[in-house]
Scaffold this motif. Structure first.
Motif, PDB file in Angstrom:
ATOM      1  N   HIS A  77      89.241 154.260  76.851  1.00  0.00           N
ATOM      2  CA  HIS A  77      88.551 153.367  77.181  1.00  0.00           C
ATOM      3  C   HIS A  77      87.824 152.667  78.225  1.00  0.00           C
ATOM      4  O   HIS A  77      87.050 152.404  79.101  1.00  0.00           O
ATOM      5  CB  HIS A  77      88.616 152.022  75.989  1.00  0.00           C
ATOM      6  CG  HIS A  77      87.583 152.978  74.691  1.00  0.00           C
ATOM      7  ND1 HIS A  77      86.729 152.620  74.343  1.00  0.00           N
ATOM      8  CD2 HIS A  77      87.934 153.253  73.526  1.00  0.00           C
ATOM      9  CE1 HIS A  77      86.040 153.629  73.435  1.00  0.00           C
ATOM     10  NE2 HIS A  77      87.120 153.510  72.313  1.00  0.00           N
ATOM     11  N   SER A 227      88.027 155.548  66.054  1.00  0.00           N
ATOM     12  CA  SER A 227      86.261 155.213  65.667  1.00  0.00           C
ATOM     13  C   SER A 227      85.865 153.661  66.689  1.00  0.00           C
ATOM     14  O   SER A 227      84.581 153.781  65.843  1.00  0.00           O
ATOM     15  CB  SER A 227      86.426 154.811  63.772  1.00  0.00           C
ATOM     16  OG  SER A 227      87.197 153.122  64.026  1.00  0.00           O
ATOM     17  N   THR A 228      86.335 153.591  67.125  1.00  0.00           N
ATOM     18  CA  THR A 228      85.775 152.282  68.435  1.00  0.00           C
ATOM     19  C   THR A 228      84.617 152.881  68.997  1.00  0.00           C
ATOM     20  O   THR A 228      85.139 154.055  69.760  1.00  0.00           O
ATOM     21  CB  THR A 228      87.311 151.764  69.210  1.00  0.00           C
ATOM     22  OG1 THR A 228      87.930 150.760  68.003  1.00  0.00           O
ATOM     23  CG2 THR A 228      86.535 150.587  70.456  1.00  0.00           C
ATOM     24  N   THR A 229      83.485 152.509  68.819  1.00  0.00           N
ATOM     25  CA  THR A 229      82.932 153.054  70.207  1.00  0.00           C
ATOM     26  C   THR A 229      82.875 152.532  71.213  1.00  0.00           C
ATOM     27  O   THR A 229      83.155 151.074  71.395  1.00  0.00           O
ATOM     28  CB  THR A 229      81.441 152.974  69.638  1.00  0.00           C
ATOM     29  OG1 THR A 229      81.103 151.278  69.814  1.00  0.00           O
ATOM     30  CG2 THR A 229      81.021 152.954  67.644  1.00  0.00           C
ATOM     31  N   LYS A 231      80.574 151.584  72.922  1.00  0.00           N
ATOM     32  CA  LYS A 231      79.339 150.643  72.672  1.00  0.00           C
ATOM     33  C   LYS A 231      79.749 149.169  72.482  1.00  0.00           C
ATOM     34  O   LYS A 231      79.603 148.160  72.929  1.00  0.00           O
ATOM     35  CB  LYS A 231      78.202 150.606  71.836  1.00  0.00           C
ATOM     36  CG  LYS A 231      77.007 149.358  71.873  1.00  0.00           C
ATOM     37  CD  LYS A 231      75.822 149.514  71.147  1.00  0.00           C
ATOM     38  CE  LYS A 231      74.374 149.086  71.245  1.00  0.00           C
ATOM     39  NZ  LYS A 231      73.183 149.455  70.573  1.00  0.00           N
ATOM     40  N   LYS A 248      79.924 156.570  78.237  1.00  0.00           N
ATOM     41  CA  LYS A 248      80.075 157.143  77.392  1.00  0.00           C
ATOM     42  C   LYS A 248      80.553 158.467  78.217  1.00  0.00           C
ATOM     43  O   LYS A 248      81.418 159.418  77.708  1.00  0.00           O
ATOM     44  CB  LYS A 248      78.983 157.731  76.995  1.00  0.00           C
ATOM     45  CG  LYS A 248      78.151 156.116  75.365  1.00  0.00           C
ATOM     46  CD  LYS A 248      76.968 156.228  74.442  1.00  0.00           C
ATOM     47  CE  LYS A 248      77.360 155.507  73.725  1.00  0.00           C
ATOM     48  NZ  LYS A 248      75.585 156.193  73.527  1.00  0.00           N
TER      49      LYS A 248
END
Length: 261
Positions: A77, A227-229, A231, A248
């Motif tokens: 991320h 599971s963190t997106t 967005k 992304k």
């Protein structure tokens, strides 16, 4: 050399060292060496120079944990967000540009500018956009005045504390907060408040200021897991989630290219 307790005893130096591919943790045990390499980073950002990749890899390995970047997901991320903000890490020392060539875009971006000369003449809080083209300092001083520690237009704080570093550290309050954190953690003599250009002229500070910003905006507010997106991580950095598609793509590239188990 002989092995003892997972380490290799070197009879010449009379020291025990971890074997290749392993490193010693805080408890003295040999664990998998999951340091990020220059090659890892260049898989994700192929246009990144070797020297920039080496610098970034060293900072991530040496200081990443100080900023909560200590898992695959954290790293993926972080790289996705910082990679987008820097255009693929073509630069580490990035400085915000407040140079405008189109008056209409300037007026559309900042509410303090207008295309109506009459309104600007009659309202002391409005500025006629065509008068400020190609004038970076005035635009920044007007647009960024009077908030988050910045003084009025005449103070020059808008331009002085414009965005610098990989996450564009902006506003005097943020420069002060980063200075306090950095002084307490690393070096008491660095003063980006009195010398904000040091964030732009020093690659290490450019990255560390970005890591600090990422920590305060993301790591301290969001629990990052598998599971963190993208967005969810983008919103605290850019509330309009601008560039989400590119973020992304960079996240997926990092996930496909870097995996420490």
């Amino acid at each position: 050399m002989t092995r003892t307790g997972g380490k290799i005893y070197d009879t010449a130096t009379k020291k025990c060292n971890c074997p290749e591919g392993k490193k010693e943790d805080d408890n003295g045990n040999c664990v998998d060496d999951c340091d990020t390499s220059k090659e890892d980073l260049k898989k994700v950002f192929p246009n990144m120079s070797d020297s920039k990749a080496e610098t970034l890899a060293k900072i991530i390995n040496d200081k990443g944990r100080d900023f909560g970047i200590d898992s695959n997901e954290d790293l993926w991320h972080f790289l996705a967000q910082a990679g987008h903000e820097t255009g693929g890490f073509n630069k580490l020392s990035v400085t915000e540009s407040t140079y405008w060539t189109t008056a209409s875009k300037l007026a559309k971006t900042y509410k303090k500018f207008t295309m109506d000369s009459i309104k600007a003449k009659n309202d002391k809080n409005l500025y006629y956009a065509p008068d400020y083209l190609k004038n970076s300092s005035d635009v920044a001083n007007i647009a960024m005045c009077c908030r988050y520690g910045n003084g009025n237009v005449a103070s020059g704080h808008g331009y002085r504390y414009r965005g610098r570093g990989i996450f564009q550290l902006t506003w005097k309050d943020n420069y002060k907060a980063f200075k306090t954190w950095y002084n307490n953690k690393y070096d008491p003599d660095i003063d980006p408040v009195s010398n904000p250009d040091i964030i732009a002229s020093n690659d290490t500070l450019a990255v560390l200021s970005g890591m600090w910003y990422y920590k305060t905006r993301v790591v301290d507010k969001i629990t990052i897991s598998s599971s963190t997106t993208v967005k969810a991580v983008t919103k605290p950095i850019n509330s309009a989630t601008k560039g989400l598609s590119d973020r992304k793509k960079k996240f997926q590239k990092a996930k496909d290219s870097i995996n420490c188990k």
